[in-house]
Design a protein around this motif. Structure first.
Motif, PDB file in Angstrom:
ATOM      1  N   ASP A  15      48.771  46.367  54.121  1.00 18.35           N
ATOM      2  CA  ASP A  15      48.451  46.201  52.704  1.00 18.35           C
ATOM      3  C   ASP A  15      47.249  47.050  52.300  1.00 18.35           C
ATOM      4  O   ASP A  15      47.181  47.539  51.164  1.00 18.35           O
ATOM      5  CB  ASP A  15      48.174  44.732  52.400  1.00 18.35           C
ATOM      6  CG  ASP A  15      49.452  43.913  52.332  1.00 18.35           C
ATOM      7  OD1 ASP A  15      50.520  44.461  52.679  1.00 18.35           O
ATOM      8  OD2 ASP A  15      49.401  42.737  51.942  1.00 18.35           O
TER       9      ASP A  15
ATOM     10  N   ALA B 113      47.619  50.000  49.416  1.00 16.25           N
ATOM     11  CA  ALA B 113      47.038  49.362  48.228  1.00 16.25           C
ATOM     12  C   ALA B 113      47.306  50.160  46.956  1.00 16.25           C
ATOM     13  O   ALA B 113      47.694  49.597  45.922  1.00 16.25           O
ATOM     14  CB  ALA B 113      45.533  49.173  48.422  1.00 16.25           C
ATOM     15  N   ASP B 114      47.117  51.474  47.004  1.00 13.48           N
ATOM     16  CA  ASP B 114      47.321  52.293  45.807  1.00 13.48           C
ATOM     17  C   ASP B 114      48.772  52.262  45.344  1.00 13.48           C
ATOM     18  O   ASP B 114      49.058  52.143  44.139  1.00 13.48           O
ATOM     19  CB  ASP B 114      46.889  53.741  46.080  1.00 13.48           C
ATOM     20  CG  ASP B 114      45.384  53.870  46.264  1.00 13.48           C
ATOM     21  OD1 ASP B 114      44.663  52.996  45.745  1.00 13.48           O
ATOM     22  OD2 ASP B 114      44.939  54.816  46.937  1.00 13.48           O
TER      23      ASP B 114
ATOM     24  N   ASP C 107      50.957  49.892  46.015  1.00 18.69           N
ATOM     25  CA  ASP C 107      51.305  48.537  45.586  1.00 18.69           C
ATOM     26  C   ASP C 107      50.835  48.255  44.161  1.00 18.69           C
ATOM     27  O   ASP C 107      51.463  47.472  43.438  1.00 18.69           O
ATOM     28  CB  ASP C 107      50.694  47.511  46.546  1.00 18.69           C
ATOM     29  CG  ASP C 107      51.379  47.495  47.900  1.00 18.69           C
ATOM     30  OD1 ASP C 107      52.474  48.093  48.021  1.00 18.69           O
ATOM     31  OD2 ASP C 107      50.827  46.891  48.839  1.00 18.69           O
ATOM     32  N   ARG C 108      49.734  48.870  43.750  1.00 20.26           N
ATOM     33  CA  ARG C 108      49.223  48.632  42.385  1.00 20.26           C
ATOM     34  C   ARG C 108      50.196  49.134  41.318  1.00 20.26           C
ATOM     35  O   ARG C 108      50.178  48.645  40.187  1.00 20.26           O
ATOM     36  CB  ARG C 108      47.868  49.309  42.210  1.00 20.26           C
ATOM     37  CG  ARG C 108      46.756  48.659  43.023  1.00 20.26           C
ATOM     38  CD  ARG C 108      45.394  49.221  42.670  1.00 20.26           C
ATOM     39  NE  ARG C 108      44.373  48.683  43.564  1.00 20.26           N
ATOM     40  CZ  ARG C 108      43.846  49.354  44.585  1.00 20.26           C
ATOM     41  NH1 ARG C 108      44.229  50.606  44.809  1.00 20.26           N
ATOM     42  NH2 ARG C 108      42.938  48.796  45.367  1.00 20.26           N
TER      43      ARG C 108
ATOM     44  N   ARG D 136      51.860  44.451  43.114  1.00 23.78           N
ATOM     45  CA  ARG D 136      50.512  44.611  42.557  1.00 23.78           C
ATOM     46  C   ARG D 136      49.750  43.292  42.541  1.00 23.78           C
ATOM     47  O   ARG D 136      48.529  43.276  42.365  1.00 23.78           O
ATOM     48  CB  ARG D 136      50.601  45.176  41.146  1.00 23.78           C
ATOM     49  CG  ARG D 136      51.334  44.296  40.148  1.00 23.78           C
ATOM     50  CD  ARG D 136      51.535  45.014  38.833  1.00 23.78           C
ATOM     51  NE  ARG D 136      52.311  44.239  37.872  1.00 23.78           N
ATOM     52  CZ  ARG D 136      51.785  43.369  37.025  1.00 23.78           C
ATOM     53  NH1 ARG D 136      50.479  43.173  37.028  1.00 23.78           N
ATOM     54  NH2 ARG D 136      52.551  42.701  36.184  1.00 23.78           N
ATOM     55  N   HIS D 137      50.474  42.173  42.733  1.00 23.90           N
ATOM     56  CA  HIS D 137      49.817  40.869  42.779  1.00 23.90           C
ATOM     57  C   HIS D 137      49.317  40.516  44.179  1.00 23.90           C
ATOM     58  O   HIS D 137      48.689  39.469  44.344  1.00 23.90           O
ATOM     59  CB  HIS D 137      50.790  39.785  42.300  1.00 23.90           C
ATOM     60  CG  HIS D 137      51.238  39.968  40.879  1.00 23.90           C
ATOM     61  ND1 HIS D 137      50.371  39.907  39.807  1.00 23.90           N
ATOM     62  CD2 HIS D 137      52.467  40.239  40.358  1.00 23.90           C
ATOM     63  CE1 HIS D 137      51.035  40.109  38.686  1.00 23.90           C
ATOM     64  NE2 HIS D 137      52.305  40.322  38.982  1.00 23.90           N
TER      65      HIS D 137
ATOM     66  N   ALA E 143      45.887  44.686  46.777  1.00 23.43           N
ATOM     67  CA  ALA E 143      46.177  45.535  45.629  1.00 23.43           C
ATOM     68  C   ALA E 143      45.504  45.017  44.357  1.00 23.43           C
ATOM     69  O   ALA E 143      45.074  45.795  43.509  1.00 23.43           O
ATOM     70  CB  ALA E 143      47.687  45.633  45.414  1.00 23.43           C
ATOM     71  N   ALA E 144      45.393  43.690  44.234  1.00 19.99           N
ATOM     72  CA  ALA E 144      44.788  43.098  43.042  1.00 19.99           C
ATOM     73  C   ALA E 144      43.265  43.106  43.088  1.00 19.99           C
ATOM     74  O   ALA E 144      42.626  42.743  42.096  1.00 19.99           O
ATOM     75  CB  ALA E 144      45.288  41.668  42.872  1.00 19.99           C
ATOM     76  N   GLY E 145      42.678  43.492  44.214  1.00 23.98           N
ATOM     77  CA  GLY E 145      41.228  43.542  44.319  1.00 23.98           C
ATOM     78  C   GLY E 145      40.583  42.266  44.797  1.00 23.98           C
ATOM     79  O   GLY E 145      39.360  42.186  44.919  1.00 23.98           O
TER      80      GLY E 145
END
Length: 333
Positions: free
Chosen positions: A100, A104-105, A107-108, A114-115, A119-121
């Motif tokens: 993940d 990450a990029d 998935d966003r 993106r959830h 990915a969501a931070g």
């Protein structure tokens, strides 16, 4: 006399314009708020979600070999299997965290992924890498100290294979199916290796091709659901054809059934003291379970195997009947 031209000053500027200018000036000098701090509880929750608790049910496969050998009912066995289950869970969590963080990029930009916490931070990428790397080192080390050396070697091989899958192997046709299937097979082997139980050829054949059946049925379902749509969740779904994936899961199901039947019909020197031939009778339940699961595979609704197994009452009932017969056969009742 000529009148002097009126002097334009601040007094001639409308009050609304002055208010807007003052507001902009105040905002420009106002310090920007600091980014919200992540509380330890929120971070831990994100790490737990990234570890995919729903997927931990796969690690129950570590009991397969001891169950087949009839060696489940002792405190030492249960303790050892619980340890192997925890170690495999830690290894799988390490792979999920690193995967993940790496994706990450990408998935966003995905409507669903993106959830994900990374990915969501919710979980910073460096933290995901650090925790995943720590688990990848500590789990095999703990296995080498607490269990058999073969288990540590198996976990190390599993981590290496899965990380290679995350980096590149998931983009290679057929190899991606083999890697995921081998991961299931390694789980089934781990329990036997931890307890020093010999792994029979029929056990390996049935488990391996049974796993391939479920993996390819999952891919087939994803391919059917994503047919004609853009942005497939897996890049290879655009290269696999539904017809090919159907062929794979049908072939795998046939070999798994054949391997199980050969085990059930093999005499193997087992004394004939049981009331009924439970081993042979368990073939019926096993075949019915495969046929029932194939219904969902054929419909293209086997994208989440754990939901199919746990959500279908008929399949659950067949599974319980098979488990009872299998247990009676192992116990030789």
């Amino acid at each position: 006399m000529t009148e002097a031209a009126p002097v334009t000053g601040v007094a001639d500027v409308p009050e609304a314009a002055l208010h807007q200018q003052r507001t902009r000036r105040d905002r420009s000098h106002r310090p920007r708020p600091a980014p919200p701090r992540r509380s330890p509880g929120t971070l831990l929750t994100g790490l737990l979600r990234t570890a995919r608790p729903k997927q931990w049910v796969k690690n129950v496969l570590v009991v397969a070999a001891p169950a087949a050998a009839g060696r489940l009912f002792s405190w030492h066995t249960l303790t050892e299997l619980a340890l192997v289950f925890a170690l495999f869970t830690a290894c799988a969590a390490a792979v999920y965290l690193i995967n993940d963080a790496r994706d990450a990029d990408a998935d966003r930009a995905h409507p669903t992924k993106r959830h994900r916490p990374v990915a969501a931070g919710q979980v910073p990428v460096p933290v995901a890498y650090a925790v995943g790397g720590a688990l990848a080192v500590l789990a095999p080390a703990a296995a080498a100290w607490l269990t058999q050396p073969l288990v540590a070697a198996l976990l190390t091989a599993y981590l290496g294979m899965q990380l290679a899958y995350c980096v590149s192997l998931k983009h290679v046709l057929v190899v991606d199916l083999a890697v995921v299937t081998t991961g299931f097979l390694m789980r089934a082997m781990a329990g036997g290796l931890a307890l020093g139980i010999p792994l029979s050829r029929w056990f390996l054949i049935t488990t391996g091709f049974g796993a391939l059946f479920m993996v390819s049925a999952k891919r087939y379902s994803e391919a059917v659901q994503m047919a004609g749509k853009q942005g497939a969740t897996r890049a290879l779904l655009t290269e696999y054809t539904p017809g090919y994936l159907r062929f794979v899961w049908q072939l795998a199901a046939g070999v798994a059934v054949l391997g199980y039947c050969l085990w059930a019909l093999e005499e193997g020197g087992v004394p004939h003291t049981s009331v009924l031939p439970w081993r042979q009778l368990s073939m019926v339940a096993f075949i019915l379970a495969v046929l029932r699961y194939a219904v969902f595979a054929d419909r293209g609704t086997a994208g989440e195997p754990e939901e199919v197994v746990l959500g279908d009452r008929a399949l659950a009932l067949i599974g319980l009947v098979w488990l009872a017969m299998y247990g009676l056969a192992v116990a030789n009742w």
